[in-house]
Design an enzyme around this catalytic site. Structure first.
Site, PDB file in Angstrom:
ATOM      1  N   GLU A   1      -4.562 -11.389  43.117  1.00  0.00           N
ATOM      2  CA  GLU A   1      -5.560 -12.259  43.751  1.00  0.00           C
ATOM      3  C   GLU A   1      -6.150 -13.114  42.647  1.00  0.00           C
ATOM      4  O   GLU A   1      -6.688 -12.582  41.670  1.00  0.00           O
ATOM      5  CB  GLU A   1      -6.663 -11.436  44.429  1.00  0.00           C
ATOM      6  CG  GLU A   1      -6.243 -10.764  45.718  1.00  0.00           C
ATOM      7  CD  GLU A   1      -5.796 -11.724  46.801  1.00  0.00           C
ATOM      8  OE1 GLU A   1      -6.125 -12.924  46.731  1.00  0.00           O
ATOM      9  OE2 GLU A   1      -5.078 -11.274  47.697  1.00  0.00           O
TER      10      GLU A   1
ATOM     11  N   LYS B   1      -8.607  -0.592  34.867  1.00  0.00           N
ATOM     12  CA  LYS B   1      -9.022  -1.358  33.671  1.00  0.00           C
ATOM     13  C   LYS B   1      -9.965  -2.432  34.205  1.00  0.00           C
ATOM     14  O   LYS B   1      -9.547  -3.411  34.796  1.00  0.00           O
ATOM     15  CB  LYS B   1      -7.780  -1.997  33.034  1.00  0.00           C
ATOM     16  CG  LYS B   1      -7.820  -2.187  31.551  1.00  0.00           C
ATOM     17  CD  LYS B   1      -8.818  -3.121  31.000  1.00  0.00           C
ATOM     18  CE  LYS B   1      -8.693  -4.579  31.166  1.00  0.00           C
ATOM     19  NZ  LYS B   1      -9.992  -5.260  30.872  1.00  0.00           N
TER      20      LYS B   1
ATOM     21  N   ASN C   1     -16.567 -10.849  38.188  1.00  0.00           N
ATOM     22  CA  ASN C   1     -17.519 -11.469  39.117  1.00  0.00           C
ATOM     23  C   ASN C   1     -17.904 -10.610  40.317  1.00  0.00           C
ATOM     24  O   ASN C   1     -18.913 -10.896  40.959  1.00  0.00           O
ATOM     25  CB  ASN C   1     -17.020 -12.853  39.558  1.00  0.00           C
ATOM     26  CG  ASN C   1     -15.763 -12.765  40.389  1.00  0.00           C
ATOM     27  OD1 ASN C   1     -14.939 -11.875  40.184  1.00  0.00           O
ATOM     28  ND2 ASN C   1     -15.608 -13.669  41.319  1.00  0.00           N
TER      29      ASN C   1
ATOM     30  N   GLY D   1      -2.751 -13.744  35.712  1.00  0.00           N
ATOM     31  CA  GLY D   1      -1.932 -13.259  36.833  1.00  0.00           C
ATOM     32  C   GLY D   1      -0.467 -13.611  36.668  1.00  0.00           C
ATOM     33  O   GLY D   1       0.421 -12.796  36.930  1.00  0.00           O
TER      34      GLY D   1
ATOM     35  N   SER E   1      -7.809 -14.462  36.773  1.00  0.00           N
ATOM     36  CA  SER E   1      -7.419 -15.874  36.692  1.00  0.00           C
ATOM     37  C   SER E   1      -5.912 -16.056  36.902  1.00  0.00           C
ATOM     38  O   SER E   1      -5.122 -15.126  36.728  1.00  0.00           O
ATOM     39  CB  SER E   1      -7.818 -16.424  35.321  1.00  0.00           C
ATOM     40  OG  SER E   1      -7.122 -15.722  34.323  1.00  0.00           O
TER      41      SER E   1
ATOM     42  N   GLN F   1     -18.440 -19.400  29.430  1.00  0.00           N
ATOM     43  CA  GLN F   1     -18.335 -19.955  30.785  1.00  0.00           C
ATOM     44  C   GLN F   1     -19.338 -21.100  30.958  1.00  0.00           C
ATOM     45  O   GLN F   1     -19.029 -22.115  31.581  1.00  0.00           O
ATOM     46  CB  GLN F   1     -18.570 -18.855  31.830  1.00  0.00           C
ATOM     47  CG  GLN F   1     -18.409 -19.327  33.270  1.00  0.00           C
ATOM     48  CD  GLN F   1     -16.984 -19.749  33.637  1.00  0.00           C
ATOM     49  OE1 GLN F   1     -16.022 -19.059  33.304  1.00  0.00           O
ATOM     50  NE2 GLN F   1     -16.840 -20.888  34.306  1.00  0.00           N
TER      51      GLN F   1
ATOM     52  N   GLU G   1      -4.905  -7.618  50.562  1.00  0.00           N
ATOM     53  CA  GLU G   1      -5.817  -6.522  50.264  1.00  0.00           C
ATOM     54  C   GLU G   1      -6.714  -6.287  51.475  1.00  0.00           C
ATOM     55  O   GLU G   1      -6.908  -7.170  52.292  1.00  0.00           O
ATOM     56  CB  GLU G   1      -6.702  -6.881  49.076  1.00  0.00           C
ATOM     57  CG  GLU G   1      -5.909  -7.123  47.809  1.00  0.00           C
ATOM     58  CD  GLU G   1      -6.760  -6.918  46.563  1.00  0.00           C
ATOM     59  OE1 GLU G   1      -6.979  -5.762  46.183  1.00  0.00           O
ATOM     60  OE2 GLU G   1      -7.207  -7.921  45.995  1.00  0.00           O
TER      61      GLU G   1
ATOM     62  N   GLU H   1      -9.938 -25.076  38.778  1.00  0.00           N
ATOM     63  CA  GLU H   1     -11.029 -24.154  39.122  1.00  0.00           C
ATOM     64  C   GLU H   1     -12.066 -24.166  38.000  1.00  0.00           C
ATOM     65  O   GLU H   1     -11.730 -23.909  36.844  1.00  0.00           O
ATOM     66  CB  GLU H   1     -10.491 -22.736  39.306  1.00  0.00           C
ATOM     67  CG  GLU H   1     -11.584 -21.785  39.763  1.00  0.00           C
ATOM     68  CD  GLU H   1     -11.115 -20.347  39.877  1.00  0.00           C
ATOM     69  OE1 GLU H   1     -10.486 -19.843  38.931  1.00  0.00           O
ATOM     70  OE2 GLU H   1     -11.401 -19.713  40.913  1.00  0.00           O
TER      71      GLU H   1
ATOM     72  N   CYS I   1     -14.359 -16.542  43.821  1.00  0.00           N
ATOM     73  CA  CYS I   1     -13.037 -17.150  44.033  1.00  0.00           C
ATOM     74  C   CYS I   1     -13.014 -17.898  45.352  1.00  0.00           C
ATOM     75  O   CYS I   1     -12.199 -18.798  45.540  1.00  0.00           O
ATOM     76  CB  CYS I   1     -11.972 -16.065  44.001  1.00  0.00           C
ATOM     77  SG  CYS I   1     -12.383 -14.683  45.058  1.00  0.00           S
TER      78      CYS I   1
HETATM   79  P1  NAD Z   1      -9.281 -12.866  33.684  1.00  0.00           P
HETATM   80  O1  NAD Z   1      -7.913 -13.207  34.172  1.00  0.00           O
HETATM   81  O2  NAD Z   1      -9.708 -13.402  32.374  1.00  0.00           O
HETATM   82  O3  NAD Z   1      -9.434 -11.280  33.564  1.00  0.00           O
HETATM   83  C1  NAD Z   1      -9.208 -10.433  34.670  1.00  0.00           C
HETATM   84  C2  NAD Z   1      -8.841  -9.055  34.146  1.00  0.00           C
HETATM   85  O4  NAD Z   1      -7.563  -9.123  33.501  1.00  0.00           O
HETATM   86  C3  NAD Z   1      -9.817  -8.490  33.117  1.00  0.00           C
HETATM   87  O5  NAD Z   1     -10.000  -7.101  33.343  1.00  0.00           O
HETATM   88  C4  NAD Z   1      -9.076  -8.743  31.811  1.00  0.00           C
HETATM   89  O6  NAD Z   1      -9.480  -7.858  30.774  1.00  0.00           O
HETATM   90  C5  NAD Z   1      -7.646  -8.502  32.234  1.00  0.00           C
HETATM   91  N1  NAD Z   1      -6.633  -9.107  31.355  1.00  0.00           N
HETATM   92  C6  NAD Z   1      -6.769 -10.202  30.568  1.00  0.00           C
HETATM   93  N2  NAD Z   1      -5.617 -10.430  29.908  1.00  0.00           N
HETATM   94  C7  NAD Z   1      -4.736  -9.474  30.275  1.00  0.00           C
HETATM   95  C8  NAD Z   1      -3.377  -9.192  29.955  1.00  0.00           C
HETATM   96  N3  NAD Z   1      -2.679  -9.939  29.092  1.00  0.00           N
HETATM   97  N4  NAD Z   1      -2.776  -8.129  30.532  1.00  0.00           N
HETATM   98  C9  NAD Z   1      -3.447  -7.366  31.415  1.00  0.00           C
HETATM   99  N5  NAD Z   1      -4.756  -7.577  31.758  1.00  0.00           N
HETATM  100  C10 NAD Z   1      -5.379  -8.633  31.202  1.00  0.00           C
HETATM  101  O7  NAD Z   1     -10.298 -13.273  34.856  1.00  0.00           O
HETATM  102  P2  NAD Z   1     -11.903 -13.185  34.839  1.00  0.00           P
HETATM  103  O8  NAD Z   1     -12.410 -14.289  33.972  1.00  0.00           O
HETATM  104  O9  NAD Z   1     -12.357 -11.790  34.595  1.00  0.00           O
HETATM  105  O10 NAD Z   1     -12.250 -13.505  36.372  1.00  0.00           O
HETATM  106  C11 NAD Z   1     -12.398 -14.793  36.882  1.00  0.00           C
HETATM  107  C12 NAD Z   1     -11.179 -15.177  37.693  1.00  0.00           C
HETATM  108  O11 NAD Z   1     -10.964 -14.226  38.727  1.00  0.00           O
HETATM  109  C13 NAD Z   1     -11.340 -16.506  38.408  1.00  0.00           C
HETATM  110  O12 NAD Z   1     -10.170 -17.265  38.255  1.00  0.00           O
HETATM  111  C14 NAD Z   1     -11.511 -16.113  39.869  1.00  0.00           C
HETATM  112  O13 NAD Z   1     -11.123 -17.075  40.802  1.00  0.00           O
HETATM  113  C15 NAD Z   1     -10.685 -14.885  39.954  1.00  0.00           C
HETATM  114  N6  NAD Z   1     -11.072 -14.062  41.091  1.00  0.00           N
HETATM  115  C16 NAD Z   1     -10.234 -14.006  42.179  1.00  0.00           C
HETATM  116  C17 NAD Z   1     -10.568 -13.264  43.293  1.00  0.00           C
HETATM  117  C18 NAD Z   1      -9.650 -13.194  44.475  1.00  0.00           C
HETATM  118  O14 NAD Z   1      -9.733 -12.242  45.215  1.00  0.00           O
HETATM  119  N7  NAD Z   1      -8.783 -14.165  44.673  1.00  0.00           N
HETATM  120  C19 NAD Z   1     -11.762 -12.547  43.303  1.00  0.00           C
HETATM  121  C20 NAD Z   1     -12.593 -12.613  42.189  1.00  0.00           C
HETATM  122  C21 NAD Z   1     -12.230 -13.368  41.076  1.00  0.00           C
END
Ligand code: NAD
Length: 478
Positions: A247, A172, A149, A230, A226, A328, A459, A380, A281
């Site tokens: 985050e 990555k 995003n 995380g 997500s 989505q 951060e 969320e 987020c």
């Molecule tokens: P996601 O968790 O699906 O993916 C995030 C990243 O993690 C991607 O690069 C993905 O390829 C990688 N990933 C997925 N599975 C993994 C694994 N098993 N091991 C290591 N890496 C892996 O999230 P998304 O759909 O890309 O982003 C949306 C989410 O991000 C929302 O929940 C949003 O709130 C959050 N977000 C948080 C902030 C913040 O600063 N708090 C900022 C932006 C987005």
């Protein structure tokens, strides 16, 4: 069509497989083909970063400043072009895309300055004749994992401090937005940074991301994404005793009190709920409104939300772009259905839109008459969907605002200093906004949340040093 290759040890590679990068505003527009690497490429990138880390660790502050400053200068000079690519692949409006690109440039400029403003202490020992020095040192190889995003700003706010404090990096990025990561890698590659210090490896998170978090040569992981992903990363990092920073999601409240300026409150709620298609987020999805202003506010905000122009991200006049992809969009529409089934009243939006271009369009949805226990107020959604919750008074509004598993950002609209100060003190979020949207932050101050939203140190700003360095205490008897 452009190729978006990976950068490994100074070499560009298209990886084992390729993936089309589809424009969510118009699915007939293929932005490019991106590299999809496997674990061998990830392993090579980590080895390269590990080998290059020793040299970069001992680089001078001037060398680091020059590299980061050059990256920031080029991003800022090309902000329109980078913003256009970003909006084309992610779907946020062009002004939002350009603004995000500019922010990435400013972040590199900020951390260029930090290279020269080193942190450390020299102290007298409690024992005679001994000097004590406390210094910050780099960690080695940092693995960065980023979401779709904010395709250039989030990589920038992780890469810039990692390099400024003398670490090597493997990024990555999210598979849905490879163009911005590639454009940034291309700028970094031409900045004078020694080869191998920065590497980009795109591929499946569950494959290459997983390889990265478990690799013994990676000292620390900074992740944004997500909660579910995380949590798995935190577990792996604990098992491998790696430093980790997460985050994650939000369910950010915006409190509107009886004494709020109506126009300010409506503007803040429309901005934080629906700009960037609600895919932030820090988006406020729970609007908690006290009784005295409730009906006037609901009238005004529903008019404003219905009037938002949904359209192609690159069209002038578009205020809300498409949702990122079909999955989505289906999830957002499903939550609209869930909200109705839970008894919430949909006052506007919530429908799939068929526009001139074939994209993932949806009308911004606003629910009223909702309760904080409803799923639409607990989970969320990450789309253009917000709900209004009525509260009797400030105390109830504060309790509702804090009644969530998340704690990223929280806002209040009020003209009372007393309530603003109390909310600032008692909010259980990492960031508090008074008479401002919950989204939209500065780049020189810490960013992050509490509870389920964040894990580890902050951060951005000078607080980034906490994660990207380790402290050494040296005792010297001259
Ligand atoms: P996601 O968790 O699906 O993916 C995030 C990243 O993690 C991607 O690069 C993905 O390829 C990688 N990933 C997925 N599975 C993994 C694994 N098993 N091991 C290591 N890496 C892996 O999230 P998304 O759909 O890309 O982003 C949306 C989410 O991000 C929302 O929940 C949003 O709130 C959050 N977000 C948080 C902030 C913040 O600063 N708090 C900022 C932006 C987005």
């Amino acid at each position: 069509m452009t190729d978006f290759p990976n950068l490994i040890d100074g070499e560009w590679t298209m990886g084992d497989e390729q993936l089309p990068n589809i424009n969510p505003s118009d699915i007939t527009d293929v932005v490019g083909m991106s590299a999809r690497s496997g674990i061998e490429d990830m392993g090579r990138a980590i080895d390269a970063a590990h080998d290059a880390a020793e040299g970069w660790r001992y680089s001078t502050p001037q060398q680091r400043f020059d590299v980061l400053d050059a990256i920031g200068t080029e991003i800022l000079a090309r902000r329109e072009e980078l913003g256009r690519l970003l909006s084309r692949e992610e779907g946020k409006t062009l002004p939002e895309g350009i603004g995000e690109a500019a922010r990435a440039g400013q972040i590199f400029k900020f951390f260029a300055g930090e290279c020269l403003r080193q942190q450390g202490d020299s102290l007298a020992s409690v024992r005679p004749g001994i000097e004590v020095e406390v210094r910050r040192e780099p960690l080695g190889v940092i693995g960065l994992i980023t979401p779709w995003n904010f395709p250039i700003a989030i990589p920038a706010w992780k890469i810039a401090p990692a390099l400024a404090y003398g670490n090597a990096v493997v990024l990555k990025a999210a598979e849905l937005v490879p163009g911005s990561a590639w454009a940034l890698a291309d700028i970094i590659d031409r900045s004078g940074l020694p080869k191998g210090v920065f590497n980009l490896v795109n591929g499946r998170g569950s494959l290459v991301g997983n390889h990265m978090i478990n690799h013994p040569k990676v000292a620390a992981i900074s992740f944004t994404g997500s909660v579910e992903t995380g949590r798995g990363i935190a577990q792996a990092c604990a098992m491998n005793m790696k430093k980790v920073q997460l985050e994650m999601g939000g369910k950010n409240p915006m409190v509107v009190l009886d004494d709020a300026d109506l126009e300010t409150a409506v503007g803040a709620c429309v901005n934080s709920g629906f700009f960037s298609t609600g895919q932030r987020c820090t988006a406020s999805s729970r609007i908690i409104v006290t009784e005295g202003i409730h009906d006037r506010f609901v009238d005004a905000v529903s008019n404003a939300v219905s009037a938002l122009k949904v359209g192609h991200a690159l069209d002038a006049g578009t205020q809300v772009g498409p949702v990122i992809n079909g999955n989505q969009l289906a999830k957002d529409l499903d939550y609209v259905k869930i909200g109705r089934e839970e008894g919430a009243e949909l006052v506007c939006g919530g429908e799939r839109l068929d526009l001139e271009h074939d994209g993932f369009y949806m009308s911004p949805a606003l629910f009223i008459g909702t309760r904080n226990e409803m799923r639409i107020n607990r989970e969320e959604i990450f789309g253009p969907v917000a709900s209004v919750i009525k509260a009797a008074d400030y105390d109830e509004a504060l309790a509702l605002a804090n009644d969530t598993d998340f704690g990223l950002s929280a806002g209040i609209c009020t003209s009372s200093l007393k309530f603003a100060s109390d909310f600032k003190a008692k909010s259980q979020a990492g960031m508090v906004m008074v008479n401002l949207p919950t989204a939209g932050v500065d780049y020189h101050v810490p960013f992050g949340g509490r509870k389920g939203s964040s894990y580890g140190s902050r951060e951005q700003g000078r607080y980034a040093a906490e994660f990207y360095t380790t402290v050494k205490t040296a005792y010297i008897q001259p």
